[in-house]
Design a protein around this motif. Structure first.
Motif, PDB file in Angstrom:
ATOM      1  N   LEU A 189      31.926  40.331  45.617  1.00 51.34           N
ATOM      2  CA  LEU A 189      32.810  41.383  45.119  1.00 51.34           C
ATOM      3  C   LEU A 189      32.120  42.224  44.048  1.00 51.34           C
ATOM      4  CD1 LEU A 189      36.162  39.371  44.912  1.00 51.34           C
ATOM      5  CD2 LEU A 189      35.647  41.242  46.490  1.00 51.34           C
ATOM      6  N   ILE A 190      31.346  41.586  43.188  1.00 45.65           N
ATOM      7  CA  ILE A 190      30.634  42.327  42.150  1.00 45.65           C
ATOM      8  C   ILE A 190      29.576  43.239  42.749  1.00 45.65           C
ATOM      9  CG2 ILE A 190      28.984  42.088  40.242  1.00 45.65           C
ATOM     10  CD1 ILE A 190      30.501  39.618  39.335  1.00 45.65           C
ATOM     11  N   ASP A 191      28.818  42.727  43.712  1.00 48.58           N
ATOM     12  CA  ASP A 191      27.666  43.473  44.229  1.00 48.58           C
ATOM     13  C   ASP A 191      28.004  44.471  45.335  1.00 48.58           C
ATOM     14  OD1 ASP A 191      26.205  42.040  42.450  1.00 48.58           O
ATOM     15  OD2 ASP A 191      24.808  41.177  43.896  1.00 48.58           O
ATOM     16  N   THR A 192      29.166  44.326  45.968  1.00 50.34           N
ATOM     17  CA  THR A 192      29.554  45.285  47.012  1.00 50.34           C
ATOM     18  C   THR A 192      30.595  46.282  46.521  1.00 50.34           C
ATOM     19  OG1 THR A 192      31.330  43.863  47.874  1.00 50.34           O
ATOM     20  CG2 THR A 192      29.130  43.604  48.850  1.00 50.34           C
ATOM     21  N   VAL A 275      41.473  40.695  35.984  1.00 50.26           N
ATOM     22  CA  VAL A 275      42.004  40.338  37.297  1.00 50.26           C
ATOM     23  C   VAL A 275      40.876  40.507  38.320  1.00 50.26           C
ATOM     24  CG1 VAL A 275      44.365  40.997  36.725  1.00 50.26           C
ATOM     25  CG2 VAL A 275      42.795  42.704  37.676  1.00 50.26           C
ATOM     26  N   PRO A 276      41.016  39.955  39.533  1.00 49.41           N
ATOM     27  CA  PRO A 276      39.940  40.094  40.522  1.00 49.41           C
ATOM     28  C   PRO A 276      39.499  41.532  40.756  1.00 49.41           C
ATOM     29  CG  PRO A 276      41.479  38.427  41.251  1.00 49.41           C
ATOM     30  CD  PRO A 276      42.077  39.035  40.004  1.00 49.41           C
ATOM     31  N   HIS A 277      40.416  42.496  40.622  1.00 49.74           N
ATOM     32  CA  HIS A 277      40.050  43.890  40.872  1.00 49.74           C
ATOM     33  C   HIS A 277      39.033  44.403  39.864  1.00 49.74           C
ATOM     34  CE1 HIS A 277      40.789  47.640  43.038  1.00 49.74           C
ATOM     35  NE2 HIS A 277      40.761  48.272  41.875  1.00 49.74           N
ATOM     36  N   CYS A 278      38.916  43.743  38.700  1.00 47.80           N
ATOM     37  CA  CYS A 278      37.936  44.199  37.715  1.00 47.80           C
ATOM     38  C   CYS A 278      36.514  43.978  38.219  1.00 47.80           C
ATOM     39  CB  CYS A 278      38.149  43.534  36.362  1.00 47.80           C
ATOM     40  SG  CYS A 278      37.582  41.827  36.246  1.00 47.80           S
ATOM     41  N   LEU A 279      36.330  43.137  39.234  1.00 47.88           N
ATOM     42  CA  LEU A 279      35.009  42.958  39.828  1.00 47.88           C
ATOM     43  C   LEU A 279      34.588  44.232  40.565  1.00 47.88           C
ATOM     44  CD1 LEU A 279      35.418  39.329  41.222  1.00 47.88           C
ATOM     45  CD2 LEU A 279      34.551  40.053  38.987  1.00 47.88           C
ATOM     46  N   ARG A 280      35.553  44.915  41.147  1.00 46.62           N
ATOM     47  CA  ARG A 280      35.280  46.209  41.789  1.00 46.62           C
ATOM     48  C   ARG A 280      34.906  47.245  40.726  1.00 46.62           C
ATOM     49  NH1 ARG A 280      36.115  49.655  46.181  1.00 46.62           N
ATOM     50  NH2 ARG A 280      37.329  51.540  45.767  1.00 46.62           N
ATOM     51  N   HIS A 281      35.647  47.248  39.618  1.00 51.79           N
ATOM     52  CA  HIS A 281      35.293  48.135  38.501  1.00 51.79           C
ATOM     53  C   HIS A 281      33.878  47.835  38.001  1.00 51.79           C
ATOM     54  CE1 HIS A 281      39.134  50.006  38.242  1.00 51.79           C
ATOM     55  NE2 HIS A 281      39.778  48.965  37.757  1.00 51.79           N
ATOM     56  N   THR A 282      33.518  46.569  38.022  1.00 50.51           N
ATOM     57  CA  THR A 282      32.193  46.163  37.547  1.00 50.51           C
ATOM     58  C   THR A 282      31.097  46.801  38.386  1.00 50.51           C
ATOM     59  OG1 THR A 282      33.067  44.054  36.742  1.00 50.51           O
ATOM     60  CG2 THR A 282      30.691  44.185  37.112  1.00 50.51           C
ATOM     61  N   CYS A 283      31.267  46.777  39.700  1.00 59.68           N
ATOM     62  CA  CYS A 283      30.270  47.381  40.592  1.00 59.68           C
ATOM     63  C   CYS A 283      30.122  48.872  40.303  1.00 59.68           C
ATOM     64  CB  CYS A 283      30.678  47.159  42.046  1.00 59.68           C
ATOM     65  SG  CYS A 283      29.528  47.858  43.256  1.00 59.68           S
ATOM     66  N   ALA A 284      31.232  49.588  40.240  1.00 65.67           N
ATOM     67  CA  ALA A 284      31.179  51.036  39.996  1.00 65.67           C
ATOM     68  C   ALA A 284      30.578  51.335  38.635  1.00 65.67           C
ATOM     69  CB  ALA A 284      32.590  51.630  40.100  1.00 65.67           C
ATOM     70  N   SER A 285      30.957  50.563  37.619  1.00 61.59           N
ATOM     71  CA  SER A 285      30.462  50.793  36.268  1.00 61.59           C
ATOM     72  C   SER A 285      28.949  50.593  36.192  1.00 61.59           C
ATOM     73  CB  SER A 285      31.155  49.852  35.277  1.00 61.59           C
ATOM     74  OG  SER A 285      32.554  50.063  35.272  1.00 61.59           O
ATOM     75  N   ARG A 286      28.462  49.545  36.837  1.00 62.73           N
ATOM     76  CA  ARG A 286      27.026  49.270  36.802  1.00 62.73           C
ATOM     77  C   ARG A 286      26.226  50.347  37.533  1.00 62.73           C
ATOM     78  NH1 ARG A 286      26.745  42.620  37.559  1.00 62.73           N
ATOM     79  NH2 ARG A 286      27.799  42.151  35.574  1.00 62.73           N
ATOM     80  N   LEU A 287      26.772  50.854  38.626  1.00 64.18           N
ATOM     81  CA  LEU A 287      26.085  51.921  39.347  1.00 64.18           C
ATOM     82  C   LEU A 287      25.937  53.156  38.457  1.00 64.18           C
ATOM     83  CD1 LEU A 287      27.786  51.673  42.866  1.00 64.18           C
ATOM     84  CD2 LEU A 287      25.423  51.092  42.326  1.00 64.18           C
TER      85      LEU A 287
END
Length: 340
Positions: A189-192, A275-287
């Protein structure tokens, strides 16, 4: 009917049904706009003149059961919609007649949610589930009309993402929990940047190790997208290639229990945004933080509108650093002194 993205980033809902009064309202998110458009269309379509006569008033349990079966079952928002609806049922009571849920009762429910420290966005989602149950009752002739449903103004709020330090601690704790499937899911989830439901719907035929791409078809916006795999995602998915049809064969709400346990161990039980959705935020933020262009990030994340991607724009500090250099680079000035 129409939903228009306005220059200020908000969404305008415009509904007209067979010449009935036109409805126009501006909301803060595309999701809220879609809910409002559908709700208002149904209200106009089943107005006082065309609404079927009331047969017998349902209880809230009747409305919940019928809405779950006819509306939410199999939908992308099934889990969250039913969860929000259950909270309304718990507050009002299963045997509560629908015609006793008036605007005052709705206000009491909102006050209850506020006291529970629910955000305005969360309150809107819970009201949307209640509203849908009442709409279904009206459509089927078991309620004369719905009460007014106020909508809370939603702020953009803080984007919660996971730092590299938090990620290392998370994965260490999950390893100690002996939750191998959970560990693999969190990394993917973090990397995709996939949503939890998108990862769950992923099948092995969607993974191409030759091109190093993984494709998700069942998305929130119904638009498929492909993203490249990091080395650790490719390793995880390759390892999970076994007899099943999917790498993650779990129920829709499968991450809830291990995630809540993880939050508690990390001391983040009171962090409502973790929450689990913050893993999606993590990917976008890192990009964005690593200098990837916003249009590329939009494509990677599958954002329907660039306005959604712009929420992460402030995380690109290099752009600001370049800008301040422009201000600091001053041309040589020739100062003319007045002759004595």
């Amino acid at each position: 009917m129409a939903i228009r993205l306005k220059p200020n980033g908000k969404f305008q809902v415009d509904v007209t049904v067979k010449g009935q009064p036109r409805f126009v309202q501006t909301v803060h998110s595309e999701e809220e706009a879609k809910l409002l458009e559908k709700e208002k269309f149904e209200e106009l379509r089943y107005g006082a003149s065309s609404r079927p006569p009331v047969k017998s008033t349902w209880t809230l349990e009747d409305a919940f059961r019928r809405t779950s079966e006819s509306v939410w079952d199999g939908s992308k928002a099934e889990v969250s919609s039913i969860r929000n609806a259950k909270e309304a049922v718990k507050f009002f009571g299963k045997s509560r007649p629908l015609d006793t849920i008036d605007t005052d009762a709705v206000d009491e429910y909102i006050d209850f949610l506020k006291d529970a420290k629910k955000s305005d966005a969360t309150i809107n989602r819970k009201l949307a589930s209640l509203s849908k149950m009442l709409t279904v009752a009206v459509q089927r002739g078991h309620l004369k009309a719905k009460p007014f449903m106020p909508r809370k103004k939603e702020g953009k709020g803080r984007i919660r993402w996971v730092t590299y330090e938090e990620e290392a601690r998370m994965l260490q704790i999950i390893s100690q929990m002996s939750q191998d499937d959970f560990y693999d899911a969190v990394v993917c989830l973090i990397d995709t940047g996939f949503r939890v439901g998108e990862l769950r719907s992923l099948s092995f035929r969607d993974i191409d190790f030759e091109t190093n791409m993984v494709t998700v078809w069942d998305t929130k916006n119904d638009d498929s997208r492909s993203v490249p795999m990091t080395k650790r995602v490719a390793s995880i998915l390759s390892r999970r290639m076994h007899g099943e049809l999917k790498p993650f064969m779990f129920s829709k709400d499968w991450m809830r229990t291990p995630w809540d346990r993880l939050k508690t161990i990390m001391g983040l039980a009171d962090d409502s945004q973790f929450v689990p959705h913050c893993l999606r935020h993590t990917c976008a933020s890192r990009l964005v933080q690593r200098g990837v262009g916003l249009k590329v990030v939009q494509q990677w994340m599958g954002h329907k509108s660039i306005q959604i991607t712009l929420r992460y724009a402030h995380l690109a500090p290099s752009n600001l650093m370049d800008a301040v250099k422009v201000l600091e680079s001053k041309p040589e000035l020739t100062i003319l002194r007045k002759a004595n």
